[in-house]
Design a protein around this motif. Structure first.
Motif, mmCIF file in Angstrom:
data_model
loop_
_atom_site.group_PDB
_atom_site.id
_atom_site.type_symbol
_atom_site.label_atom_id
_atom_site.label_comp_id
_atom_site.label_asym_id
_atom_site.label_seq_id
_atom_site.Cartn_x
_atom_site.Cartn_y
_atom_site.Cartn_z
ATOM 1 N N GLU A 12 -43.089 -30.085 19.331
ATOM 2 C CA GLU A 12 -42.905 -29.720 20.733
ATOM 3 C C GLU A 12 -41.461 -29.990 21.167
ATOM 4 O O GLU A 12 -40.845 -29.163 21.842
ATOM 5 C CB GLU A 12 -43.869 -30.513 21.610
ATOM 6 C CG GLU A 12 -43.814 -30.134 23.067
ATOM 7 C CD GLU A 12 -44.794 -30.926 23.918
ATOM 8 O OE1 GLU A 12 -44.698 -30.787 25.139
ATOM 9 O OE2 GLU A 12 -45.629 -31.663 23.371
ATOM 10 N N VAL A 13 -40.923 -31.135 20.759
ATOM 11 C CA VAL A 13 -39.530 -31.463 21.078
ATOM 12 C C VAL A 13 -38.596 -30.454 20.416
ATOM 13 O O VAL A 13 -37.674 -29.933 21.047
ATOM 14 C CB VAL A 13 -39.175 -32.903 20.634
ATOM 15 C CG1 VAL A 13 -37.683 -33.164 20.750
ATOM 16 C CG2 VAL A 13 -39.951 -33.922 21.451
ATOM 17 N N GLU A 14 -38.855 -30.160 19.131
ATOM 18 C CA GLU A 14 -38.015 -29.202 18.416
ATOM 19 C C GLU A 14 -38.047 -27.844 19.114
ATOM 20 O O GLU A 14 -36.999 -27.225 19.330
ATOM 21 C CB GLU A 14 -38.492 -29.061 16.973
ATOM 22 C CG GLU A 14 -37.666 -28.081 16.164
ATOM 23 C CD GLU A 14 -38.101 -28.044 14.712
ATOM 24 O OE1 GLU A 14 -38.583 -29.065 14.176
ATOM 25 O OE2 GLU A 14 -37.976 -26.974 14.104
ATOM 26 N N SER A 15 -39.223 -27.389 19.503
ATOM 27 C CA SER A 15 -39.342 -26.098 20.189
ATOM 28 C C SER A 15 -38.588 -26.098 21.512
ATOM 29 O O SER A 15 -37.927 -25.118 21.848
ATOM 30 C CB SER A 15 -40.815 -25.766 20.444
ATOM 31 O OG SER A 15 -41.478 -25.545 19.228
ATOM 32 N N ALA A 16 -38.675 -27.208 22.244
ATOM 33 C CA ALA A 16 -37.984 -27.297 23.527
ATOM 34 C C ALA A 16 -36.471 -27.279 23.348
ATOM 35 O O ALA A 16 -35.757 -26.603 24.091
ATOM 36 C CB ALA A 16 -38.423 -28.552 24.278
ATOM 37 N N VAL A 17 -35.965 -28.001 22.336
ATOM 38 C CA VAL A 17 -34.522 -28.022 22.065
ATOM 39 C C VAL A 17 -34.051 -26.622 21.686
ATOM 40 O O VAL A 17 -33.051 -26.115 22.212
ATOM 41 C CB VAL A 17 -34.172 -29.043 20.957
ATOM 42 C CG1 VAL A 17 -32.751 -28.852 20.454
ATOM 43 C CG2 VAL A 17 -34.360 -30.464 21.467
ATOM 44 N N LEU A 39 -34.709 -31.296 28.248
ATOM 45 C CA LEU A 39 -36.151 -31.443 28.097
ATOM 46 C C LEU A 39 -36.752 -31.928 29.404
ATOM 47 O O LEU A 39 -36.086 -32.594 30.191
ATOM 48 C CB LEU A 39 -36.444 -32.452 26.983
ATOM 49 C CG LEU A 39 -35.764 -32.142 25.641
ATOM 50 C CD1 LEU A 39 -35.995 -33.275 24.665
ATOM 51 C CD2 LEU A 39 -36.269 -30.836 25.072
ATOM 52 N N PRO A 40 -38.009 -31.634 29.642
ATOM 53 C CA PRO A 40 -38.638 -32.131 30.868
ATOM 54 C C PRO A 40 -38.559 -33.656 30.925
ATOM 55 O O PRO A 40 -39.177 -34.353 30.139
ATOM 56 C CB PRO A 40 -40.085 -31.645 30.752
ATOM 57 C CG PRO A 40 -40.037 -30.514 29.783
ATOM 58 C CD PRO A 40 -38.901 -30.827 28.848
ATOM 59 N N THR A 46 -39.390 -41.967 27.475
ATOM 60 C CA THR A 46 -39.731 -42.992 26.488
ATOM 61 C C THR A 46 -39.713 -42.463 25.053
ATOM 62 O O THR A 46 -40.014 -43.194 24.126
ATOM 63 C CB THR A 46 -41.121 -43.580 26.784
ATOM 64 O OG1 THR A 46 -42.084 -42.538 26.742
ATOM 65 C CG2 THR A 46 -41.148 -44.260 28.133
ATOM 66 N N ALA A 47 -39.336 -41.203 24.862
ATOM 67 C CA ALA A 47 -39.380 -40.593 23.535
ATOM 68 C C ALA A 47 -37.997 -40.423 22.927
ATOM 69 O O ALA A 47 -37.802 -39.586 22.052
ATOM 70 C CB ALA A 47 -40.091 -39.253 23.609
ATOM 71 N N ARG A 48 -37.020 -41.216 23.337
ATOM 72 C CA ARG A 48 -35.641 -41.067 22.859
ATOM 73 C C ARG A 48 -35.556 -41.123 21.328
ATOM 74 O O ARG A 48 -34.879 -40.313 20.709
ATOM 75 C CB ARG A 48 -34.770 -42.144 23.490
ATOM 76 C CG ARG A 48 -33.305 -41.964 23.226
ATOM 77 C CD ARG A 48 -32.508 -43.046 23.963
ATOM 78 N NE ARG A 48 -31.095 -42.813 23.902
ATOM 79 C CZ ARG A 48 -30.324 -43.138 22.861
ATOM 80 N NH1 ARG A 48 -30.860 -43.690 21.799
ATOM 81 N NH2 ARG A 48 -29.036 -42.885 22.886
#
Length: 92
Positions: A12-17, A39-40, A46-48
């Protein structure tokens, strides 16, 4: 063993980036800037560490490039090979 939920979160993070870079191919930012602005914010404060892991994998895969600023801060951008070629004017 890898946690399946963690893998899904990483995707999800990769897709957002990558979606952000698709909309802004000239963008470049630090890890903190990406977490705060690309990112939102409420979902990733907390996901750094997770974001950093994703960015590291994208650098290793050649999708992103990493440049260190003089103070040691990492700056991430779309790899040059993935950007659209510059528009050239026809020869006259």
């Amino acid at each position: 063993m890898t946690n399946p939920a963690s893998v899904g979160d990483d995707r999800e993070v990769e897709s957002a980036v990558l979606a952000y870079l698709d909309r802004h191919p000239g963008a470049a930012d630090t890890l903190d800037g990406i977490a705060a602005w690309w990112l939102p914010r409420q979902r990733y404060i907390t996901a750094r560490e997770r974001i950093e892991g994703v960015l590291s994998r994208l650098v290793a895969a050649g999708v992103l490039q990493l440049r260190r600023l003089p103070d040691g801060t990492a700056l991430y951008a779309l790899a040059a090979a993935r950007r659209d070629p510059p528009t050239r004017l026809p020869a006259t």
